[in-house]
Design an enzyme around this catalytic site. Structure first.
Site, PDB file in Angstrom:
ATOM      1  N   GLU A 140      -5.022  -1.647   2.983  1.00  0.00           N
ATOM      2  CA  GLU A 140      -4.906  -1.234   4.418  1.00  0.00           C
ATOM      3  C   GLU A 140      -4.120   0.175   4.413  1.00  0.00           C
ATOM      4  OE1 GLU A 140      -3.819  -5.285   6.816  1.00  0.00           O
ATOM      5  OE2 GLU A 140      -2.246  -4.081   6.112  1.00  0.00           O
ATOM      6  N   CYS A 141      -4.713   1.063   4.982  1.00  0.00           N
ATOM      7  CA  CYS A 141      -4.303   2.336   5.377  1.00  0.00           C
ATOM      8  C   CYS A 141      -4.178   3.245   3.902  1.00  0.00           C
ATOM      9  CB  CYS A 141      -3.270   2.261   6.242  1.00  0.00           C
ATOM     10  SG  CYS A 141      -2.956   4.210   6.966  1.00  0.00           S
ATOM     11  N   GLY A 142      -2.870   3.353   3.640  1.00  0.00           N
ATOM     12  CA  GLY A 142      -2.517   3.818   2.382  1.00  0.00           C
ATOM     13  C   GLY A 142      -3.258   3.577   1.032  1.00  0.00           C
TER      14      GLY A 142
END
Length: 450
Positions: free
Chosen positions: A337-339
């Site tokens: 997720e994201c990073g």
């Protein structure tokens, strides 16, 4: 007691919601000061945060010694919302909830489902402790408070805390205005630049990275004891949430879940981890920054968001981590997720323009050189069967990052999900999937939320 949009008052542990008319008014300062001061009195204080936020709950946990949970009336269906509010109330004497943005700020949705702080205060009968930044105002601050008190009849303002008061004369002028409209002042904090916690592009620096955090919290506790009417604030606490139900909490993606956990990967929602554990799953942490690989006997690997852009060179050189992650992905599911999504990609360009090779498990390259804010709720439908559900399954989450994708947007054949914003506007395909590996920029809050 009722379903969505209505209150569930009078159940369980009393609470308060610390809110403000707008962002940057001092909500976090007042919340942490109040938590620390009440905990010093021997009270079992528990924290919660309205809306999608990873950083403030970690500070709450440091102040109280217990996990703090997010409460989101848009992303969470009524059942999940109540289950998480119940978690936040377990073994507590009082729940102190911190708002986000302004008290009534949210999205356009049905009553009680807007994501606004006011929805949470109304649903659980938690009175509002309104923080007023009175810098640049005097009696006019009373008009703002009166507007907040009258705007939504579901919400009760218990009183106000005045923040950034410049002098004794300033204080008297502000208090005179509030006395005129009958709103009690429950605390005063004088202007003090030393109260500001360090920040970076996604908000406050993480609790684990804040130097002398205990000393800072103790100082806030001292200020609360000096400037807040703690007895009156305690007396104002009311309402309560129903008991939590483990069956309604998020389902685990596997029995043993390898979760990246360090300064680069820390954005895992507490209600998610609690739900996984409550349903029998085991979370096995590992640190990519320490060059650790996910344990091979786990069923799934989860790379949360965080700040990998600040550690991109170190991650690129973490050979055991990267090789171990690739080996894990050949046999078992990996989700980022994201990073975490950026680390699963081909490369990550830092703010200086240096491109660092990443895991190369997904066909995406990202950059922080040209910052652009991506912010908002996301309602997603999965494009294919995967570890988070079958094709068409509905997820609700949020996106908050400054990274840009350097590669072309995915098509249906390789996308993780089709997404829309909170208003239902189609944003197209998002994220990627390749083999057992999936990733997306949005952070999941709820699955199958209705």
């Amino acid at each position: 007691m009722s379903i969505q949009g209505m209150s569930i008052q009078g159940l369980g542990v009393p609470g308060l919601l610390v809110a403000a008319p707008r962002s940057s008014s001092g909500k976090t300062t007042v919340t942490l000061a109040l938590m620390r001061a009440l905990a010093r009195r021997g009270l079992r204080v528990r924290g919660a945060k309205c809306g999608p936020d990873y950083i403030d709950p970690a500070f709450h946990a440091a102040a109280t010694g217990h996990p703090s949970f997010n409460l989101d009336s848009f992303a969470m269906g009524p059942g999940l919302l109540d289950a998480v509010a119940g978690l936040a109330s377990e073994e507590a004497d009082i729940v102190v909830t911190e708002g986000s943005m302004g008290l009534f700020d949210g999205v356009r949705a049905g009553e009680g489902r807007t994501g606004a702080n006011a929805d949470i205060a109304a649903r659980y009968g938690w009175p509002v402790l309104l923080v007023l930044d009175v810098s640049g105002a005097a009696q006019s601050a009373a008009a703002v408070a009166l507007g907040c008190a009258r705007y939504d009849p579901r919400v009760r303002i218990a009183g106000v805390v005045l923040n950034k008061v410049a002098s004794i004369r300033h204080r008297r002028l502000v208090e005179a205005g509030l006395a005129q409209v009958g709103i009690p002042v429950l605390g005063v904090l004088m202007r003090d630049a030393g109260l500001v916690l360090p920040e970076r592009h996604l908000g406050l620096v993480q609790a684990r990275e804040t130097a002398d955090l205990d000393a800072r919290l103790d100082r806030l506790g001292d200020l609360a004891e000096q400037g807040l009417d703690l007895d009156a604030i305690l007396s104002a606490a009311a309402g309560g949430a129903p008991p939590s139900s483990a069956a309604i909490l998020p389902r685990p993606p596997g029995q043993r879940i390898a979760v990246a956990a360090d300064a680069a990967f820390s954005f895992l929602y507490p209600h998610q981890a609690a739900g996984w554990r409550a349903q029998g799953a085991e979370i096995v942490p590992f640190s990519p920054l320490a060059d650790e690989a996910p344990a091979g006997d786990c069923d799934v690997c989860w790379l949360p968001g965080g700040y990998p852009e600040l550690h991109a060179g170190r991650l690129a050189g973490a050979g055991r981590f990267l090789d171990g992650l690739r080996a894990f992905a050949r046999e078992k599911p990996v989700h980022g997720e994201c990073g975490g999504y950026m680390v699963l990609g081909e490369s990550l360009e830092d703010a200086a323009g240096t491109a660092h090779p990443m895991a190369r498990l997904l066909p995406v390259a990202t950059s922080y050189k040209a910052r652009k804010l991506h912010l908002g709720y996301r309602v997603a439908h999965l494009c294919a069967d995967g570890v988070l559900g079958g094709a068409g399954a509905r997820l609700v989450g949020h996106e908050f990052h400054y990274a840009s994708e350097l590669t072309s947007p995915p098509g249906r054949a390789e996308a993780f999900a089709r997404v829309a914003d909170a208003d239902g506007a189609d944003l197209g395909f998002a994220g990627h999937r390749r083999g057992r590996v999936t990733g997306t920029f949005f952070h999941m809050i709820a699955m199958d939320a209705g």
